[in-house]
Design a protein around this motif. Sequence first.
Motif, PDB file in Angstrom:
ATOM      1  N   THR A 139       0.814  -1.212   0.000  1.00  0.00           N
ATOM      2  CA  THR A 139       0.000   0.000   0.000  1.00  0.00           C
ATOM      3  C   THR A 139       0.854   1.272   0.000  1.00  0.00           C
ATOM      4  OG1 THR A 139      -0.135  -0.097   2.410  1.00  0.00           O
ATOM      5  CG2 THR A 139      -1.912  -1.141   1.167  1.00  0.00           C
ATOM      6  N   GLY A 140       0.175   2.391  -0.218  1.00  0.00           N
ATOM      7  CA  GLY A 140       0.849   3.681  -0.181  1.00  0.00           C
ATOM      8  C   GLY A 140       1.491   4.066  -1.484  1.00  0.00           C
ATOM      9  N   ARG A 141       1.015   3.469  -2.601  1.00  0.00           N
ATOM     10  CA  ARG A 141       1.653   3.738  -3.883  1.00  0.00           C
ATOM     11  C   ARG A 141       0.721   4.347  -4.926  1.00  0.00           C
ATOM     12  NH1 ARG A 141       3.125  -0.288  -6.691  1.00  0.00           N
ATOM     13  NH2 ARG A 141       4.842   0.769  -7.711  1.00  0.00           N
ATOM     14  N   GLY A 142      -0.555   4.612  -4.565  1.00  0.00           N
ATOM     15  CA  GLY A 142      -1.414   5.257  -5.537  1.00  0.00           C
ATOM     16  C   GLY A 142      -2.736   4.552  -5.750  1.00  0.00           C
ATOM     17  N   PRO A 143      -3.562   5.104  -6.630  1.00  0.00           N
ATOM     18  CA  PRO A 143      -4.932   4.614  -6.805  1.00  0.00           C
ATOM     19  C   PRO A 143      -5.036   3.215  -7.385  1.00  0.00           C
ATOM     20  CG  PRO A 143      -4.404   6.294  -8.446  1.00  0.00           C
ATOM     21  CD  PRO A 143      -3.297   6.307  -7.440  1.00  0.00           C
ATOM     22  N   ARG A 144      -4.079   2.794  -8.198  1.00  0.00           N
ATOM     23  CA  ARG A 144      -4.173   1.459  -8.796  1.00  0.00           C
ATOM     24  C   ARG A 144      -4.272   0.388  -7.725  1.00  0.00           C
ATOM     25  NH1 ARG A 144       0.655  -1.625 -12.118  1.00  0.00           N
ATOM     26  NH2 ARG A 144      -0.206  -3.730 -11.907  1.00  0.00           N
ATOM     27  N   ASP A 145      -3.390   0.449  -6.747  1.00  0.00           N
ATOM     28  CA  ASP A 145      -3.402  -0.553  -5.690  1.00  0.00           C
ATOM     29  C   ASP A 145      -4.680  -0.461  -4.862  1.00  0.00           C
ATOM     30  OD1 ASP A 145      -0.966  -1.609  -6.465  1.00  0.00           O
ATOM     31  OD2 ASP A 145       0.176  -0.233  -5.208  1.00  0.00           O
ATOM     32  N   ASN A 146      -5.163   0.746  -4.639  1.00  0.00           N
ATOM     33  CA  ASN A 146      -6.409   0.901  -3.875  1.00  0.00           C
ATOM     34  C   ASN A 146      -7.590   0.270  -4.600  1.00  0.00           C
ATOM     35  OD1 ASN A 146      -5.095   2.313  -1.847  1.00  0.00           O
ATOM     36  ND2 ASN A 146      -5.503   4.307  -2.768  1.00  0.00           N
ATOM     37  N   VAL A 147      -7.643   0.442  -5.921  1.00  0.00           N
ATOM     38  CA  VAL A 147      -8.752  -0.094  -6.707  1.00  0.00           C
ATOM     39  C   VAL A 147      -8.758  -1.622  -6.682  1.00  0.00           C
ATOM     40  CG1 VAL A 147      -9.621  -0.355  -9.064  1.00  0.00           C
ATOM     41  CG2 VAL A 147      -8.971   1.914  -8.218  1.00  0.00           C
ATOM     42  N   PHE A 148      -7.586  -2.228  -6.670  1.00  0.00           N
ATOM     43  CA  PHE A 148      -7.510  -3.680  -6.788  1.00  0.00           C
ATOM     44  C   PHE A 148      -7.282  -4.402  -5.457  1.00  0.00           C
ATOM     45  CE2 PHE A 148      -6.063  -2.440 -11.212  1.00  0.00           C
ATOM     46  CZ  PHE A 148      -7.314  -2.663 -11.766  1.00  0.00           C
ATOM     47  N   GLY A 149      -7.659  -3.767  -4.349  1.00  0.00           N
ATOM     48  CA  GLY A 149      -7.648  -4.461  -3.075  1.00  0.00           C
ATOM     49  C   GLY A 149      -6.760  -3.882  -2.006  1.00  0.00           C
ATOM     50  N   GLY A 150      -6.057  -2.800  -2.325  1.00  0.00           N
ATOM     51  CA  GLY A 150      -5.167  -2.206  -1.338  1.00  0.00           C
ATOM     52  C   GLY A 150      -5.883  -1.580  -0.158  1.00  0.00           C
ATOM     53  N   GLY A 151      -7.140  -1.238  -0.348  1.00  0.00           N
ATOM     54  CA  GLY A 151      -7.884  -0.610   0.736  1.00  0.00           C
ATOM     55  C   GLY A 151      -8.580  -1.579   1.665  1.00  0.00           C
ATOM     56  N   LYS A 152      -8.511  -2.865   1.376  1.00  0.00           N
ATOM     57  CA  LYS A 152      -9.189  -3.856   2.216  1.00  0.00           C
ATOM     58  C   LYS A 152      -8.473  -4.013   3.559  1.00  0.00           C
ATOM     59  CE  LYS A 152     -11.444  -6.573  -1.370  1.00  0.00           C
ATOM     60  NZ  LYS A 152     -11.694  -7.923  -1.917  1.00  0.00           N
ATOM     61  N   ASP A 153      -9.239  -4.385   4.572  1.00  0.00           N
ATOM     62  CA  ASP A 153      -8.674  -4.528   5.913  1.00  0.00           C
ATOM     63  C   ASP A 153      -7.522  -5.522   5.935  1.00  0.00           C
ATOM     64  OD1 ASP A 153     -10.415  -2.688   6.961  1.00  0.00           O
ATOM     65  OD2 ASP A 153     -11.814  -4.173   7.781  1.00  0.00           O
ATOM     66  N   ILE A 154      -7.666  -6.644   5.246  1.00  0.00           N
ATOM     67  CA  ILE A 154      -6.637  -7.682   5.284  1.00  0.00           C
ATOM     68  C   ILE A 154      -5.332  -7.156   4.692  1.00  0.00           C
ATOM     69  CG2 ILE A 154      -7.307  -8.692   3.046  1.00  0.00           C
ATOM     70  CD1 ILE A 154      -6.623 -11.432   4.202  1.00  0.00           C
ATOM     71  N   THR A 155      -5.431  -6.311   3.664  1.00  0.00           N
ATOM     72  CA  THR A 155      -4.228  -5.734   3.039  1.00  0.00           C
ATOM     73  C   THR A 155      -3.592  -4.703   3.959  1.00  0.00           C
ATOM     74  OG1 THR A 155      -5.303  -6.011   0.895  1.00  0.00           O
ATOM     75  CG2 THR A 155      -3.325  -4.667   0.954  1.00  0.00           C
ATOM     76  N   ARG A 156      -4.419  -3.821   4.523  1.00  0.00           N
ATOM     77  CA  ARG A 156      -3.888  -2.782   5.421  1.00  0.00           C
ATOM     78  C   ARG A 156      -3.243  -3.404   6.654  1.00  0.00           C
ATOM     79  NH1 ARG A 156      -8.895  -0.033   4.523  1.00  0.00           N
ATOM     80  NH2 ARG A 156      -9.492  -0.522   6.665  1.00  0.00           N
ATOM     81  N   GLN A 157      -3.864  -4.436   7.191  1.00  0.00           N
ATOM     82  CA  GLN A 157      -3.321  -5.081   8.385  1.00  0.00           C
ATOM     83  C   GLN A 157      -1.984  -5.756   8.079  1.00  0.00           C
ATOM     84  OE1 GLN A 157      -6.525  -7.642   9.661  1.00  0.00           O
ATOM     85  NE2 GLN A 157      -7.843  -5.917  10.221  1.00  0.00           N
ATOM     86  N   TYR A 158      -1.899  -6.425   6.930  1.00  0.00           N
ATOM     87  CA  TYR A 158      -0.630  -7.070   6.567  1.00  0.00           C
ATOM     88  C   TYR A 158       0.465  -6.027   6.398  1.00  0.00           C
ATOM     89  CZ  TYR A 158       2.934  -9.484   3.863  1.00  0.00           C
ATOM     90  OH  TYR A 158       4.139  -9.994   3.418  1.00  0.00           O
ATOM     91  N   ASN A 159       0.150  -4.954   5.674  1.00  0.00           N
ATOM     92  CA  ASN A 159       1.149  -3.908   5.460  1.00  0.00           C
ATOM     93  C   ASN A 159       1.579  -3.266   6.767  1.00  0.00           C
ATOM     94  OD1 ASN A 159       1.747  -2.820   2.383  1.00  0.00           O
ATOM     95  ND2 ASN A 159      -0.094  -4.087   2.514  1.00  0.00           N
ATOM     96  N   ALA A 160       0.667  -3.179   7.721  1.00  0.00           N
ATOM     97  CA  ALA A 160       1.010  -2.591   9.019  1.00  0.00           C
ATOM     98  C   ALA A 160       2.006  -3.449   9.787  1.00  0.00           C
ATOM     99  CB  ALA A 160      -0.252  -2.384   9.852  1.00  0.00           C
TER     100      ALA A 160
END
Length: 473
Positions: free
Chosen positions: A128-149
């Motif tokens: 995450t933290g790289r722009g809208p493409r990643d957000n559109v394809f799942g970067g904003g999901k809880d599981i993704t944010r938690q892993y990145n954290a």
Amino acid sequence: MRSRSLSSRKSVAFLLAGFTSCLALPGILDAAELRVGAAQIKITPPDGIPMAGYYNERGSEGVLDDLFARALVFEKDGTKAAMVTLDLITTSAPMVEATRKAVQEQTGIPTEHVLITASHTHTAPIITGRGPRDNVFGGGKDITRQYNATLPGLIAECVEQAQVRLAPAAISLGRATEKNLAFNRRFFLKDGSVAWNPRKLDPNIVEPAGPVDPEVLVLAVNDPKGKPLATLVNFALHPDTVGGSRISADYPGVMAGLVGAWRGGESVTLFANGACGNINHRDVNWEAPQKGPGEATRIGTILAASVFKAARELKPASGDQLRVAREVVKLPLPAITPEQVQKATAIMQEVISGEKKPAFLDQVDAFKVVDVEGRKGAPWEVEVQVITLGNEVAVVSLPGEIFVELGLDIKKLSPFKHTFIAELANGSIGYIPTKRAYGQGAYEVVSARCAAGSGEILVEAAARLLQKLKAAK
């Protein structure tokens, strides 16, 4: 659940380990002069996490092989530096900043002395933290944010473990040439255009539009008695061979397993990907399919064999200085028009709604335009970092998917005999083509978030740092 059968790979590794155990890797440097520590830690994500690498959302469905963070910590005369390699698609500025801060807090290693690079495997989670493409394809999901954290803490723990293992060490260097794995994926066609990844045996292909870098660089770390501690391998090749929806480190994971089995014990194998923005594994003159876990095994095994060949040529490195330097470089944005922004916004809405699937390059251009527009004219501020050992070894980090020509230019300009290139390091802004490539177009240029000439700016910065560290006393 790990579904790949590893029995054949383990058998090969066992035989190689037995056959090569008699090879003594030469040592260097008085053991009191240099200390090195190495460690690795698993960073495999949970099932179902959105995966990176393509322009569609796909959740992971199991694990083919685990992902790792691996760290080398060097210490000389009180100076410390850390190099971290990640089995991930990329690095992001927020992740690197948080990781460096955690590393400094836990180890005392200055943030500017920490180099973090990713292998670019396409079967890994979204960063995450790289722009809208990643957000559109799942970067904003809880599981993704938690892993990145969790990543900064895991990486910092890996560096801390490596520091705990600091011990007198000797390094040796070798190189091999591997001409049958990497191919430039841009081709001149008969109509004068440049194509990206044309179909195999396409009669319209004239010749590749650029070179490859066949050099396999190897840095071996042993204790003073010759016990293997770590191996750093550097080669320029896109890891996009496995495909599918199972987590995998791709061919670098295969290579690391084989080299680790050969070196034995608790030895850690790190892989730094070279400048491979326009390089992949597809041989357009070979009709055989080149996708799937088997292809990753083939490539990883051949690359490991090149490391084994380089072992015969390992030479003690000279010098006893550990130096680090970095430069923050401003890269200009590509020009975009209001009409492009309007079109990109409409395409983004189509992608998000799912009502219509835009043409691939239209989608690529739309995400680029939205990213660039979001910067409001502010240039990219990116980092070039160099770590050197003695007078022969340099590791150069670069902030994106770098065209191979740029990496080759840095090697030519470097005053160090062995110059390792680590792309996708310390935060990435995506593709960085050569100035020449911008006039040719095709996928990488359409995707590039920086203007023509940016790659050459990075080459100049790297050359300055290399000369500065070479001249330092």
